[in-house]
Scaffold this motif. Structure first.
Motif, PDB file in Angstrom:
ATOM      1  N   ARG A 121       0.828  -1.218   0.000  1.00  0.00           N
ATOM      2  CA  ARG A 121       0.000   0.000   0.000  1.00  0.00           C
ATOM      3  C   ARG A 121       0.859   1.263   0.000  1.00  0.00           C
ATOM      4  O   ARG A 121       0.597   2.213  -0.773  1.00  0.00           O
ATOM      5  CB  ARG A 121      -0.912  -0.030   1.228  1.00  0.00           C
TER       6      ARG A 121
ATOM      7  N   GLN B  38      -2.245  -1.132  -9.079  1.00  0.00           N
ATOM      8  CA  GLN B  38      -3.045  -0.016  -8.588  1.00  0.00           C
ATOM      9  C   GLN B  38      -4.524  -0.175  -8.944  1.00  0.00           C
ATOM     10  O   GLN B  38      -5.401   0.271  -8.199  1.00  0.00           O
ATOM     11  CB  GLN B  38      -2.514   1.306  -9.153  1.00  0.00           C
TER      12      GLN B  38
ATOM     13  N   GLN C 229      -7.743  -5.784  -4.891  1.00  0.00           N
ATOM     14  CA  GLN C 229      -6.907  -5.922  -3.693  1.00  0.00           C
ATOM     15  C   GLN C 229      -5.473  -6.159  -4.122  1.00  0.00           C
ATOM     16  O   GLN C 229      -5.228  -6.730  -5.185  1.00  0.00           O
ATOM     17  CB  GLN C 229      -7.330  -7.145  -2.858  1.00  0.00           C
ATOM     18  N   THR C 230      -4.527  -5.738  -3.278  1.00  0.00           N
ATOM     19  CA  THR C 230      -3.153  -6.162  -3.521  1.00  0.00           C
ATOM     20  C   THR C 230      -3.023  -7.637  -3.157  1.00  0.00           C
ATOM     21  O   THR C 230      -3.888  -8.210  -2.486  1.00  0.00           O
ATOM     22  CB  THR C 230      -2.161  -5.344  -2.680  1.00  0.00           C
TER      23      THR C 230
END
Length: 447
Positions: free
Chosen positions: A95, A259, A263-264
């Motif tokens: 993040r 990005q 979700q990452t």
């Protein structure tokens, strides 16, 4: 023989235990000690292992402890697979980096540096306890960033710590199959650092078959890395890169895909594993079945953002097979404990193998393994494009090691600023500020 697994409550531990269950030879591991700081995770993983062992004669006995010294005393092998900061830390690493428009992957770029700054002091402390309590033990490191952490632990353990990774063996296997060759008979000419290496040849019965693959676009794009990088780029390189080099060669596309993702990867795994550990704790269900379902989902979604950026589509059935780090670990333990000479791609001290790096720099290359440990085999010099990346990233690793040893904020900033995927010293300072705010464990960086 006794094996201690640090990070014994980790999700991938059942892979290791499954490999041990299949080993029936003399001198095999008969006792496994799981160490973790989280008792609930230890209990969940122990339940999975108990189900795996059901009906298996003479399955290795499993005990669990939160006491590091108890886990280490009298052990023959230490398997280090810790995650400092857990998956919440990984999600924060991603993040913070993406907010500055740079890559936040856990081992590459800003995220890998943040992870290393948190992990190296802990890894050094563990290495000191191993040296004090189990000086004759061999340590097998899978803690990421694997090359960096192996080099940090080697300061205390010397050549008795060896790093492993499943990426090179998985890549070599996929290339062999694309060529119609038996992976077990193929010698993979692989060289670089952990998560920064290239297959430059694949020899079967002494003949290099890689040129045949590079000349066949259809065969090149029949496996995951071929689709990820594209046949044209692979032919230009004259090699097949490790999948993690996608972050370097297609950085803008990878950052944009991360990005834009819902979700990452870290956030996804955090949610997924929370569900698994909750389910595994329920007495009315099968912990092993929950683990198998979770693992299948984990493998299917691996590097999904990169595949989307490359237009590579979903993972093929042949790509879903684990790279096999548990098999690498078992083969390494067998070779050392029984003097069963074998060749494995490992993370070891350079010792003159690559002229561009000093003797103590940990590299990832084929090694001959025997009772005396792992010995890097001679390799051809790196091409200039690879020298540039390898030496730049090694300089970053050395800055991380210096920062962790001294508490120097300036060295930490240098680590970020020197990385090829961080484009500004000002951004490097902002990244460090962001990571220091997210991770109390970085409070030591003050000088």
């Amino acid at each position: 023989m006794r094996l201690t697994i640090l990070g014994g409550g980790g999700f991938r531990v059942p892979l290791v235990y499954g490999a041990l269950l299949g080993d029936r030879a003399d001198g095999r591991v008969t006792r496994v000690v799981l160490h973790d700081e989280d008792p609930a995770r230890l209990t969940a993983v122990a339940r999975v292992l108990a189900e795996q062992a059901a009906g298996v004669p003479d399955a290795p006995a499993v005990t669990a402890t939160t006491d590091l010294d108890d886990a280490l005393r009298g052990t023959d092998f230490v398997f280090s697979a810790i995650r400092v900061g857990g998956l919440p830390g990984r999600a924060a690493d991603e993040r913070v980096a993406l907010a500055e428009n740079v890559l936040g992957q856990e081992t590459v770029g800003a995220g890998g540096i943040a992870y290393g700054l948190r992990t190296v002091p802990v890894a050094r402390a563990i290495a000191r306890r191993i040296a004090a309590l189990a000086p004759d033990a061999w340590t097998i490191n899978f803690t990421n960033p694997a090359g960096l952490v192996t080099e940090a632990m080697a300061e205390e353990l010397g050549d008795r710590v060896i790093g492993i990774c499943d990426s090179p063996v998985g890549l070599g296997r996929r290339i062999a199959r694309a060529l119609g060759a038996d992976p077990a008979r193929a010698y993979v000419d692989y060289v670089g650092l952990n998560h920064l290496g290239w297959v430059r040849g694949l020899r079967v019965d002494g003949r290099d078959e890689l040129p045949r693959l590079l000349a066949d676009p259809q065969a090149l794009e029949s496996f995951e890395e071929g689709r990820l990088f594209g046949a044209e780029w692979l032919r230009s390189l004259g090699a097949v890169p490790n999948e993690y080099l996608h972050y370097y060669y297609f950085n803008r596309e990878a950052v944009r895909a991360y990005q834009e993702a819902k979700q990452t990867r870290g956030a996804f795994l955090l949610d997924q594993q929370a569900r698994f550990y909750a389910e595994a704790a329920r007495p009315d269900g099968s912990a092993l079945a929950a683990w198998e379902r979770t693992r299948a989902e984990r493998e299917a979604t691996y590097m999904a953002e990169n595949r989307e950026a490359a237009g590579a589509g979903e993972r093929a059935e042949s790509d879903l097979e684990s790279g096999g780090y548990e098999r690498v670990a078992l083969a390494l333990m067998r070779a050392v404990a029984r003097d069963e000479r074998t060749t494995l791609i490992l993370n070891v001290a350079n010792r003159g193998t690559l002229a561009a790096l000093d003797a103590e720099a940990v590299i990832e290359v084929p090694c001959l393994v025997d009772a005396n440990g792992a010995h890097p085999l001679a390799v051809d010099p790196l091409p200039y494009h690879a020298v540039g990346l390898v030496t730049a990233v090694k300089a970053v690793e050395r800055a991380v090691l210096a920062a962790a040893a001294s508490g120097s904020r300036a060295e930490a900033v240098k680590a970020f600023a020197l990385h090829p995927l961080v484009d500004s010293v000002a951004v490097a300072r902002t990244l460090l500020d962001g990571y220091a705010a997210a991770h109390p464990g970085l409070a030591y960086l003050r000088r």
